[in-house]
Enzyme design. Sequence first.
Site, PDB file in Angstrom:
ATOM      1  N   ASP A  47       0.850  -1.201   0.000  1.00  0.00           N
ATOM      2  CA  ASP A  47       0.000   0.000   0.000  1.00  0.00           C
ATOM      3  C   ASP A  47       0.882   1.245   0.000  1.00  0.00           C
ATOM      4  OD1 ASP A  47      -2.135  -1.762   0.424  1.00  0.00           O
ATOM      5  OD2 ASP A  47      -1.891  -1.636   2.615  1.00  0.00           O
ATOM      6  N   ASP A  53       0.468   8.280   7.700  1.00  0.00           N
ATOM      7  CA  ASP A  53       0.875   6.924   8.134  1.00  0.00           C
ATOM      8  C   ASP A  53       2.305   6.962   8.671  1.00  0.00           C
ATOM      9  OD1 ASP A  53      -0.754   5.285   5.327  1.00  0.00           O
ATOM     10  OD2 ASP A  53      -1.390   5.320   7.435  1.00  0.00           O
ATOM     11  N   GLU A  76       2.102  -1.840  11.695  1.00  0.00           N
ATOM     12  CA  GLU A  76       1.663  -2.146  10.319  1.00  0.00           C
ATOM     13  C   GLU A  76       2.597  -1.485   9.301  1.00  0.00           C
ATOM     14  OE1 GLU A  76      -2.757  -1.777   8.817  1.00  0.00           O
ATOM     15  OE2 GLU A  76      -1.614   0.014   8.246  1.00  0.00           O
ATOM     16  N   GLU A  77       3.243  -0.403   9.714  1.00  0.00           N
ATOM     17  CA  GLU A  77       4.107   0.354   8.776  1.00  0.00           C
ATOM     18  C   GLU A  77       5.573  -0.073   8.840  1.00  0.00           C
ATOM     19  OE1 GLU A  77       0.591   2.076   7.702  1.00  0.00           O
ATOM     20  OE2 GLU A  77       2.505   1.876   6.644  1.00  0.00           O
ATOM     21  N   ASP A  95      -1.593  -0.324  14.533  1.00  0.00           N
ATOM     22  CA  ASP A  95      -1.911   0.236  13.228  1.00  0.00           C
ATOM     23  C   ASP A  95      -1.966   1.741  13.466  1.00  0.00           C
ATOM     24  OD1 ASP A  95      -4.585  -0.315  10.771  1.00  0.00           O
ATOM     25  OD2 ASP A  95      -2.925   1.141  10.871  1.00  0.00           O
ATOM     26  N   LEU A  97      -2.355   4.361  11.732  1.00  0.00           N
ATOM     27  CA  LEU A  97      -3.481   5.082  11.153  1.00  0.00           C
ATOM     28  C   LEU A  97      -4.269   4.103  10.294  1.00  0.00           C
ATOM     29  CD1 LEU A  97      -4.201   7.985  11.672  1.00  0.00           C
ATOM     30  CD2 LEU A  97      -3.523   8.515   9.367  1.00  0.00           C
ATOM     31  N   ASP A  98      -5.445   3.741  10.766  1.00  0.00           N
ATOM     32  CA  ASP A  98      -6.297   2.801  10.024  1.00  0.00           C
ATOM     33  C   ASP A  98      -7.315   3.608   9.216  1.00  0.00           C
ATOM     34  OD1 ASP A  98      -7.485   0.086   9.553  1.00  0.00           O
ATOM     35  OD2 ASP A  98      -9.201   1.142  10.423  1.00  0.00           O
ATOM     36  N   GLU A 240      -5.180  -5.151  13.346  1.00  0.00           N
ATOM     37  CA  GLU A 240      -6.567  -4.679  13.211  1.00  0.00           C
ATOM     38  C   GLU A 240      -7.548  -5.619  13.914  1.00  0.00           C
ATOM     39  OE1 GLU A 240      -5.847  -4.716   9.020  1.00  0.00           O
ATOM     40  OE2 GLU A 240      -6.036  -2.549   8.842  1.00  0.00           O
TER      41      GLU A 240
HETATM   42  P1  AHG Z   1      -5.220   0.822   6.537  1.00  0.00           P
HETATM   43  O1  AHG Z   1      -5.612   2.215   6.205  1.00  0.00           O
HETATM   44  O2  AHG Z   1      -4.601   0.703   7.900  1.00  0.00           O
HETATM   45  O3  AHG Z   1      -4.402   0.162   5.445  1.00  0.00           O
HETATM   46  O4  AHG Z   1      -6.552  -0.043   6.665  1.00  0.00           O
HETATM   47  C1  AHG Z   1      -7.497   0.026   5.665  1.00  0.00           C
HETATM   48  C2  AHG Z   1      -8.364  -1.179   5.750  1.00  0.00           C
HETATM   49  C3  AHG Z   1      -9.518  -1.051   6.727  1.00  0.00           C
HETATM   50  O5  AHG Z   1      -9.485   0.099   7.492  1.00  0.00           O
HETATM   51  C4  AHG Z   1     -10.739  -1.055   5.853  1.00  0.00           C
HETATM   52  O6  AHG Z   1     -11.782  -1.806   6.410  1.00  0.00           O
HETATM   53  C5  AHG Z   1     -10.251  -1.693   4.578  1.00  0.00           C
HETATM   54  O7  AHG Z   1      -8.889  -1.374   4.465  1.00  0.00           O
HETATM   55  C6  AHG Z   1     -10.980  -1.179   3.384  1.00  0.00           C
HETATM   56  O8  AHG Z   1     -10.445  -1.889   2.304  1.00  0.00           O
HETATM   57  P2  AHG Z   1     -11.041  -1.593   0.842  1.00  0.00           P
HETATM   58  O9  AHG Z   1     -10.609  -0.198   0.519  1.00  0.00           O
HETATM   59  O10 AHG Z   1     -10.407  -2.644  -0.006  1.00  0.00           O
HETATM   60  O11 AHG Z   1     -12.524  -1.728   0.955  1.00  0.00           O
HETATM   61 MN    MN Z   2      -5.641  -0.652   9.028  1.00  0.00          MN
HETATM   62 MN    MN Z   3      -2.898   1.692   8.699  1.00  0.00          MN
END
Ligand code: AHG
Ligand code: MN
Ligand code: MN
Length: 292
Positions: A47, A53, A76-77, A95, A97-98, A240
């Site tokens: 990602d 983040d 996570e990072e 995590d 920043l989720d 998470e």
């Molecule tokens: P993060 O920002 O820590 O990578 O987490 C994102 C996760 C979670 O928060 C969310 O439910 C999911 O990604 C959404 O995924 P999609 O965009 O694929 O729906």
């Molecule tokens: Mn997350």
């Molecule tokens: Mn995150």
Amino acid sequence: MQLSKHLEGYDKDLVEVVLGIAEVTKAISRGFITHQGKADTSNLYGDQQAAMDVWADDLFIKELGGSGLVRYLASEEQPEILEFESDTDLAVSIDPLDGSSLLSVNLTVGTIVGIQRGGVLKPGSDMVGAMYVIYGPLTVLVYSVGDGVHEFVLHADGEFVLRKENFTIGSEKRLGQGAARNTYLPFHEEFISRLEADGYKIRFSGSFVADVHQILHKGGVFTYPGYLGSERGKLRLLFECAPMGYIVTQAGGAVSDGVVDLLSIVPESISERVPVYIGGKREIELIMGLPK
Ligand code: AHG
Ligand code: MN
Ligand code: MN
């Protein structure tokens, strides 16, 4: 009542970690305006990282590692578990920043934290505590150290003040569902159909921590399932699903990968993904009982 007062009586090292994390989240709540946009780096999961983040991750590493508050820190990072000189055996998974993909559209995001002793690769049932902070219209902190679930709001004077103590999961019919419908596995399709036939209303923002916070208060279930192309789903067990599952379980709900109690799963690696169903006991019993 202030957070520090509410924590009186629990293990000193655990209290110091919860308060240390709370302090960092206050800085994060003020930092969105000056850390907008994307970083030019990606994390272990491929990602692209948001500037927030990276900045938030750095703040947590400095606060928790630099001050010896924890022995182990998995983020996570970060690609590896970080180890620090410390008098404690506390092991934190975070995590920072989720939901950060939502920053560009100004939706609610948050920080998720799981706390173990002796190492991070342990089942969620071994946790000594978990917490999350939601950066929304208000900055709200929810924690449990195994003695109820409690919610605090960040006041203008910089203090987290108790808003709800020992609260339990709601009973409304709300459904948050990730992944694309044309990739649903048959048992998951059956699960969703039964809930929709039962009048469940959709509540999904794309931020796991915010979506689960809503289910915790209002009731129902959130799921990011395994799906065609990724049977293990998308969300991470350590950063998470286990911490949020610990809190929801402490509030009288339940959490599963669809087959077993998610808190019983021993992580093989920090990057392990897991299908997640998290919410009321009724909904979790339904998915666990469906033939796979
Ligand atoms: P993060 O920002 O820590 O990578 O987490 C994102 C996760 C979670 O928060 C969310 O439910 C999911 O990604 C959404 O995924 P999609 O965009 O694929 O729906
Ligand atoms: Mn997350
Ligand atoms: Mn995150």
